[in-house]
Design a protein around this motif. Structure first.
Motif, short mmCIF file in Angstrom:
data_model
loop_
_atom_site.label_atom_id
_atom_site.label_comp_id
_atom_site.label_asym_id
_atom_site.label_seq_id
_atom_site.Cartn_x
_atom_site.Cartn_y
_atom_site.Cartn_z
N VAL A 26 -90.01 62.26 -45.29
CA VAL A 26 -90.32 60.87 -45.04
C VAL A 26 -89.27 59.91 -45.89
CG1 VAL A 26 -91.88 59.19 -46.26
CG2 VAL A 26 -92.79 60.94 -44.92
N THR A 27 -88.66 60.58 -46.91
CA THR A 27 -87.48 59.71 -47.78
C THR A 27 -86.34 59.46 -47.01
OG1 THR A 27 -88.69 60.69 -49.80
CG2 THR A 27 -86.35 59.61 -49.93
N LEU A 28 -86.15 60.67 -46.17
CA LEU A 28 -84.83 60.57 -45.26
C LEU A 28 -85.09 59.47 -44.24
CD1 LEU A 28 -82.99 63.42 -43.91
CD2 LEU A 28 -82.92 61.30 -42.92
N LEU A 29 -86.27 59.46 -43.66
CA LEU A 29 -86.55 58.38 -42.69
C LEU A 29 -86.76 56.89 -43.13
CD1 LEU A 29 -89.70 59.67 -40.63
CD2 LEU A 29 -87.02 59.26 -39.88
N TRP A 30 -87.21 57.07 -44.43
CA TRP A 30 -87.30 55.45 -45.29
C TRP A 30 -85.89 55.02 -45.60
CZ3 TRP A 30 -90.97 55.82 -49.96
CH2 TRP A 30 -91.66 54.70 -50.08
N GLY A 31 -85.00 55.95 -46.05
CA GLY A 31 -83.68 55.49 -46.21
C GLY A 31 -82.73 54.87 -45.06
N GLY A 32 -83.16 55.27 -43.77
CA GLY A 32 -82.58 54.76 -42.66
C GLY A 32 -83.16 53.50 -42.21
N THR A 33 -84.13 53.10 -42.88
CA THR A 33 -85.00 51.83 -42.36
C THR A 33 -84.12 50.53 -42.84
OG1 THR A 33 -86.49 51.80 -44.24
CG2 THR A 33 -87.07 52.93 -42.23
N PHE A 34 -83.60 50.64 -44.01
CA PHE A 34 -82.90 49.32 -44.66
C PHE A 34 -81.85 48.78 -43.83
CE2 PHE A 34 -84.82 51.72 -48.21
CZ PHE A 34 -85.11 50.45 -49.08
N LEU A 35 -81.04 49.63 -43.18
CA LEU A 35 -79.92 48.99 -42.37
C LEU A 35 -80.70 48.53 -41.22
CD1 LEU A 35 -76.88 49.09 -42.26
CD2 LEU A 35 -77.00 51.17 -40.92
N ILE A 36 -81.65 49.16 -40.47
CA ILE A 36 -82.22 48.27 -39.42
C ILE A 36 -82.65 47.11 -39.55
CG2 ILE A 36 -84.07 48.80 -37.65
CD1 ILE A 36 -83.72 51.97 -38.14
N VAL A 37 -83.66 47.14 -40.62
CA VAL A 37 -83.95 45.87 -40.99
C VAL A 37 -83.08 44.81 -41.33
CG1 VAL A 37 -85.67 44.69 -42.80
CG2 VAL A 37 -86.29 46.82 -42.03
N HIS A 38 -81.86 45.10 -41.95
CA HIS A 38 -80.83 44.21 -42.36
C HIS A 38 -80.22 43.48 -41.02
CE1 HIS A 38 -77.57 42.50 -44.59
NE2 HIS A 38 -76.68 43.35 -43.79
N HIS A 39 -79.95 44.49 -40.08
CA HIS A 39 -79.50 43.94 -38.74
C HIS A 39 -80.29 43.09 -38.10
CE1 HIS A 39 -75.55 45.65 -39.13
NE2 HIS A 39 -75.98 47.02 -39.18
N ALA A 40 -81.74 43.52 -38.04
CA ALA A 40 -82.71 42.68 -37.25
C ALA A 40 -82.88 41.43 -38.01
CB ALA A 40 -84.16 43.33 -37.31
N MET A 41 -82.70 41.20 -39.17
CA MET A 41 -82.94 39.75 -39.97
C MET A 41 -82.12 38.55 -39.38
SD MET A 41 -85.52 39.74 -41.88
CE MET A 41 -86.33 40.61 -40.60
N ARG A 42 -80.94 39.10 -38.64
CA ARG A 42 -80.18 37.99 -37.97
C ARG A 42 -80.84 37.48 -36.83
NH1 ARG A 42 -74.85 42.22 -37.48
NH2 ARG A 42 -74.31 42.20 -39.68
N GLY A 225 -89.64 50.72 -33.13
CA GLY A 225 -89.37 51.77 -33.39
C GLY A 225 -89.78 52.05 -34.84
N LEU A 226 -89.34 50.98 -35.86
CA LEU A 226 -89.87 51.20 -37.21
C LEU A 226 -91.32 51.23 -37.33
CD1 LEU A 226 -87.66 48.59 -39.06
CD2 LEU A 226 -87.39 51.20 -39.28
N GLY A 227 -92.08 50.60 -36.16
CA GLY A 227 -93.55 50.78 -36.53
C GLY A 227 -93.96 52.02 -36.10
N LEU A 228 -93.37 52.92 -35.26
CA LEU A 228 -93.48 54.56 -35.04
C LEU A 228 -93.27 55.22 -36.32
CD1 LEU A 228 -94.29 56.81 -33.25
CD2 LEU A 228 -91.97 56.95 -32.45
N MET A 229 -92.17 55.05 -37.06
CA MET A 229 -91.67 55.58 -38.18
C MET A 229 -92.79 55.32 -39.30
SD MET A 229 -87.49 55.02 -38.05
CE MET A 229 -87.11 55.41 -39.56
N THR A 230 -92.98 53.83 -39.46
CA THR A 230 -94.05 53.41 -40.57
C THR A 230 -95.31 54.16 -40.35
OG1 THR A 230 -92.86 51.47 -40.53
CG2 THR A 230 -94.90 51.26 -41.44
N ALA A 231 -95.71 54.01 -39.28
CA ALA A 231 -97.06 55.04 -38.85
C ALA A 231 -96.97 56.43 -39.46
CB ALA A 231 -97.69 55.10 -37.61
N LEU A 232 -95.85 57.17 -39.34
CA LEU A 232 -95.69 58.40 -39.61
C LEU A 232 -95.44 58.48 -41.20
CD1 LEU A 232 -95.07 61.46 -38.91
CD2 LEU A 232 -92.86 60.80 -38.73
N ILE A 233 -94.62 57.67 -41.70
CA ILE A 233 -94.47 57.61 -43.26
C ILE A 233 -95.92 57.38 -43.76
CG2 ILE A 233 -93.45 56.30 -45.17
CD1 ILE A 233 -90.89 55.83 -43.14
N GLN A 234 -96.55 56.47 -43.49
CA GLN A 234 -97.87 56.25 -44.28
C GLN A 234 -98.76 57.14 -44.19
OE1 GLN A 234 -96.00 52.89 -45.97
NE2 GLN A 234 -98.06 53.80 -46.48
N PHE A 235 -98.91 58.00 -42.97
CA PHE A 235 -99.88 59.05 -42.89
C PHE A 235 -99.46 60.28 -43.49
CE2 PHE A 235 -101.46 62.69 -40.74
CZ PHE A 235 -102.89 62.21 -40.60
#
Length: 296
Positions: A26-42, A225-235
């Motif tokens: 989960v922590t590995l997946l979590w670490g990858g989300t920051f870059l995705i969110v950073h680009h999406a914020m544009r 994509g992050l929604g799928l990862m988030t559901a897995l992470i929180q579960f």
């Protein structure tokens, strides 16, 4: 507090079972989300993105929770709502901060929630922090100053400040998960907390003056994509923290900024040397806060 049984025998602290391995993944997946969110914020505002991300996650969790929702209890509604409020506050502020700071910087500042967990346990659960916890807090504070120093001297900029405030909400989320672990149904509470987070984000768009952004495949694919990862992470967090204590779980989560920094470095993020030193101090704070000075 539930989950404390994993710390009783001294050999168990050295063993890595399936719950610990799941949290490492989960922590590995979590670490990858920051870059995705950073680009999406544009292309999107933070509240719309958080709402879409967690709305997708709630839909992903619904098939697992739907057969069980008829038996939902008041305790599960309370647990899911409280955890959802923590997630909403933490992720919204963190996403807002990612509009102006690099993903690596955001990840390192976010790691400061780990030394906060023992302090909040003292306030909420009446468990007094050890000396090592206070040492961890001091190291984390120095690390934050060094991370912010390259841009604004010793003052925190807006992005760093928002991310720093978000760490309090993230620490509370972990406390709440441990507080109710083992006393609620994992699937039901996971769905409730994801749905609450999404609804709060969309509801706050109007008072915050945030408009729905023009359609963008970058935003849609990133959020879904992050929604799928988030559901897995929180579960996985809800499941694993039934047998892994809050402090041990947070030590595992400490790998998040390391993974995020590595992924950000591969993608071209370049933190100044003094900021890397600050990040090292934050990670050191995590490790020091877990050291036990007393003899067993």
């Amino acid at each position: 507090m539930h989950g404390a049984t994993s710390e009783t025998p001294s050999p168990s602290r050295l063993m890595i079972g399936r719950p610990e391995l799941a949290l490492i993944g989960v922590t590995l997946l979590w670490g990858g989300t920051f870059l995705i969110v950073h680009h999406a914020m544009r292309h999107s505002g933070p509240l719309f993105f958080v709402g879409l991300r967690f709305g997708t996650a709630a839909l992903m969790a619904l098939p697992f929770a739907l057969p069980l929702l008829r038996g939902v209890t008041r305790r599960e509604w309370l647990a899911g709502t409280m955890i959802g409020i923590g997630i909403f506050t933490g992720y919204s502020l963190q996403t807002w901060g990612l509009q102006t700071i690099a993903s690596s910087t955001s990840a390192f500042i976010t790691a400061a929630y780990v030394p906060l967990v023992p302090i909040l346990q003292w306030i909420i659960l009446r468990r007094r922090p050890r000396l090592a916890s206070w040492a961890g807090v001091a190291l984390a504070f120095m690390g934050l100053l060094l991370i912010a120093a390259p841009k604004d001297g010793l003052s925190l900029g807006r992005g760093e400040t928002l991310t720093l405030i978000s760490t309090l909400a993230i620490a509370l989320e972990i406390i709440f998960i441990s507080l109710w672990a083992g006393r609620v149904d994992v699937a039901r509470v996971t769905f409730i907390q994801l749905a609450v987070t999404s609804l709060l984000a969309f509801a706050c768009m109007v008072p915050a003056g945030e408009a729905i952004p023009p359609f963008s495949w970058t935003v849609m694919l990133s959020a879904c994509g992050l929604g799928l990862m988030t559901a897995l992470i929180q579960f996985v967090m809800n499941w694993a923290q039934q047998s892994v204590s809050a402090t041990r779980a947070t030590l595992i989560y400490a790998g998040e900024p390391v993974w995020a920094g590595l992924i950000g470095w591969i993608a071209g993020d370049r933190l100044p040397a003094i900021a890397l030193l600050g990040g090292a101090l934050v990670v050191a704070a995590v490790i020091v806060s877990e050291i036990r000075f007393e003899k067993r």
